[in-house]
Structures are given as C-alpha cells and as structure tokens.
Write an enzyme that holds these catalytic residues in place. Structure first.
Site, PDB file in Angstrom:
ATOM      1  CG  PHE A 150      -1.838   1.258   1.158  1.00  0.00           C
ATOM      2  CD1 PHE A 150      -2.989   1.245   0.389  1.00  0.00           C
ATOM      3  CD2 PHE A 150      -1.511   2.415   1.845  1.00  0.00           C
ATOM      4  CE1 PHE A 150      -3.798   2.369   0.301  1.00  0.00           C
ATOM      5  CE2 PHE A 150      -2.319   3.541   1.769  1.00  0.00           C
ATOM      6  CZ  PHE A 150      -3.468   3.522   0.994  1.00  0.00           C
ATOM      7  CG  ASP A 235       5.867   3.985   1.517  1.00  0.00           C
ATOM      8  OD1 ASP A 235       5.851   4.774   2.488  1.00  0.00           O
ATOM      9  OD2 ASP A 235       4.892   3.820   0.765  1.00  0.00           O
ATOM     10  CE  LYS A 264      -0.255   7.253   6.169  1.00  0.00           C
ATOM     11  NZ  LYS A 264      -1.467   7.939   5.711  1.00  0.00           N
TER      12      LYS A 264
END
Length: 413
Positions: A150, A235, A264
């Site tokens: 993801f 990531d 984030k």
C-alpha cells in the site's frame, strides 16, 4: 475536556453522521463516532464521550493531537507567512530540509504534500536516475514492488496494487512494475533485470495488518540492490519517524535505503507534509522545471515539519516506543487463545488477528469504541493498533484491557 458544538451546528453524533452520509462521497466506512475535540492521546465526540485514539491517523499523529510544540510552530508561522510557492525562497524551507536530511542520513530533500505524492515523486526520481545514470533504454525502466503493498491511491500507484478495492475499475494501468511476494528475497532476485531501476518496499506493511518481513529480508535486499546497481526505496510514510522505536523502521534492521519516502507524522497532524530523501548522486537528476508542487515546501508546512524533526532529534519518542514495545507485545500475546489468533508488534505498532469465527475486525473496532478505544480494522479480521508515541503505560494498558473485555464478552455470547 468537554466538547461543545459550534454555534448553529448539530449536537448529536447521529445528526452529524446523517449529514456526512448524505453530502459526502462514500469512499470511507467510518465508525459511528464524531470527533469534536482532541488533545494528546484522547479525543472527545460531540456528545462528550472520550476515547483513546489507538489509530493516530495511520501514524500521522505520532506525537498525539495538538502537541504544544507543533501547535506553537504553526501559530507562529501563521502570523508570518503561509505560502510563497517555490518560485521564491522562504526562510523556513532550508533549515527544515537541512535538519530532516541529517535526521534520516541523506544529503537532499524534495518536499511534497501527501504520502502518495512522495511515492509518485520517488517513482519519477528512480526512473530518471535509471535513464540518466544507469543507462536504461528509454521507456524501459522497471520497478519491483511487493504483493500486499500500500503506497497510496493515485492511478500509477494502484496500477501495482493487488487490493481489488484499490485497484479494480481504474484502468488502463501504468506499466513498468513487477510484484513479488513480500519478504521473499529469492523472488526479488529472480525478478531483477538489466532494466530494473528500483525495488520499492515498505519495511513493515501497515495496511496489510502490520506485516513484518523475515529478519534477513531487508539486509538481504540491501545487499542485492547494491550488487545489481538497483536503488532500494523504502516507503517509511507509516513506519517512519519513531513509530517502530527507531527513527526509521529500516534502522531497526540496521539497513540504509537509497531513497526514503516520508509523510504522515512529518506534518504533526496539523498540515500535510511529505518528502523524498536521497543523496545528491540520485537527487541530482531532478532539475528546474522537471518536478514541482505549488504547496510543496510552503513556509507553514516547513515550520511544522521542522518542529517535528526537532522532537525526533532528542530520541525521546523513539526510546519511549522501544521501551513500551515489550509490554505491548506481552499484553497482546496474552490474548492469544482468547479470541486472538495472531499478534505482530514493532515499537508502538501492532497487528492483531481476531478469530474470524468470533467476529470481524470491523465488529471488534465497533465494540472497542463502546469501551472508549478507537482502532481500525483491515483485511477482514485484523485490527491495527498505533497509539501516539506520547501514550503512557497506563493508557496503553487501557487499550489492551478494553480489547480483552471485548473478546471475553464475545466468547460468552
């Protein structure tokens, strides 16, 4: 903390839920909790009910809600300048990028806004590096990705997703990607070709249920990428910035990637901030006009991001997550055989597999909300727990005690 609705607005959870359901796209299926105020690890709904936030905005709130240092940085910058565009310099971007680069051990930062933008930027970066530095023929650049990945929801990123909800009905899809089983080093090696420019990997797959690869995988991947002149792209948008008890999840394994994507928590839960970090021999292929963003690197984002970096420079939050990891694991593993069939913990991040014969993950999260804990399900019977790194041992115990109570009540029918 007592919640009060803004003047002229609605006053009940049900009323807000009905309104949102009526006027917004149904791309989420949220729990029936309407957050009105938040501070630290706690949120309060419009009816005054309080909850521990055990999701932290998918790690966007690593430092809790409205951390005073981050709010102060935002307020100060709001009084000075918020946006200049990169057509001009601003006094916040350079110091932010300098200190972020030092924090993650790289030489250069390319600032963006969202995590998906950071991944898209990294894809462009490694492809261009492949053409200009490795000598790959035009339009032949190849990137290896992992099953269960993801990385966001743009059309290019969902092109290599194997989640049908994220992938299906969005074609035609972007070519140039090969997906291999997560954690299978032999499969990665078999997939490498002379045109391979990068391997894109999450050190821990958060959306997949906090899946942790075999201990030898990341070190072996680092060695393979070096041998084959392939860039290792990590990531760290969910896993990075303290979540695992280290600044970066790769560091837990003693591994350094060539390129990091960050996001984030970099915005402190206040503004969207993301970044790509790499050394100049890679980042140097990006030249004026070849990539950009109107809001990327804006002064407000840079000021907040810089305050986040300063919080991490002390190592306090990383140490706290590492110190609580053992208790977190012990408390969750004690629930195995009592409705839990699997537990994975790294720092203050856990994937908990609920016995599907007992309930789904969504049902477990609804019941947890009834006991004052907010969590998120994924892939059927798994729930993810990722409380703010500021959580106390007592508050952490409240989360696991609530889960224990939910499971006991479900077993008793």
């Amino acid at each position: 903390m007592t919640a009060t609705a803004p003047a002229g607005e609605l006053t009940s959870n049900a009323a807000y839920i009905e309104l949102e359901d009526r006027v917004t796209a149904h791309n989420y299926s949220p729990l029936p909790v309407v957050v009105a105020q938040a501070e630290g690890v706690w949120v309060t709904d419009v009816e005054g009910n309080r909850y521990i936030d055990a999701l932290s905005g998918y790690s966007a709130l690593n430092f809790g809600h409205r951390h005073p240092d981050l709010v102060a940085a935002a307020r100060d910058q709001l009084d000075r300048a918020t946006l200049t565009s990169r057509a001009f310099f601003n006094d916040q971007l350079g110091p932010f990028c300098r200190d972020l680069a030092a924090l993650v051990g790289k030489e250069a930062i390319l600032p963006m806004n969202t995590g998906a933008e950071a991944v898209e930027t990294a894809i462009k970066l490694v492809r261009k590096w492949g053409y200009q530095q490795k000598g790959v023929a035009a339009d032949q650049a190849h990137i290896i990705v992992m099953d269960g990945n993801f990385h966001g929801r743009t059309t290019t990123i969902v092109s290599f997703s194997d989640d049908p909800d994220a992938h299906d009905d969005y074609g035609p899809y972007t070519p140039g990607f090969t997906s291999v089983p997560y954690g299978d080093l032999a499969a990665v090696e078999a997939a490498v070709t002379d045109n391979t420019v990068a391997v894109l990997v999450e050190p821990i797959q958060g959306e997949q249920g906090v899946q942790i690869p075999p201990e030898s995988f990341l070190p072996g991947l680092r060695e393979l990428c070096t041998e084959r002149n392939v860039l290792m792209v990590a990531d760290e948008i969910q896993s990075g910035l303290g979540r695992t008890g280290t600044t970066l999840a790769c560091a837990y394994e003693g591994v350094e990637a060539d390129v990091y994507t960050l996001g984030k928590a970099l915005g402190g839960g206040i503004v969207p901030v993301s970044a790509v970090a790499a050394d100049t021999d890679v980042m140097g292929v990006i030249t004026p006009g070849t990539h950009g963003s109107t809001f990327g690197g804006n002064p407000l984002a840079a000021a907040v991001g810089h305050a986040v970096v300063k919080l991490l420079e002390t190592g306090e939050h990383q140490r706290h997550a590492a110190e609580l990891e053992g208790d977190f694991r012990e408390q969750l593993e004690a629930l195995q055989g009592q409705g839990v069939v699997g537990v994975r913990v790294r720092g203050l991040w856990a994937g908990v597999d609920i016995d599907p014969g007992l309930m789904t993950g969504k049902q477990a999260c609804k019941l947890l909300a009834g006991k004052g804990v907010l969590a998120k399900d994924t892939h059927g019977s798994t729930i993810r727990l990722a409380p703010p790194l500021t959580i106390t041992p007592t508050e952490l115990r409240q989360i696991t005690d609530a889960l224990a109570a939910v499971l006991q009540e479900a077993r008793q029918g």
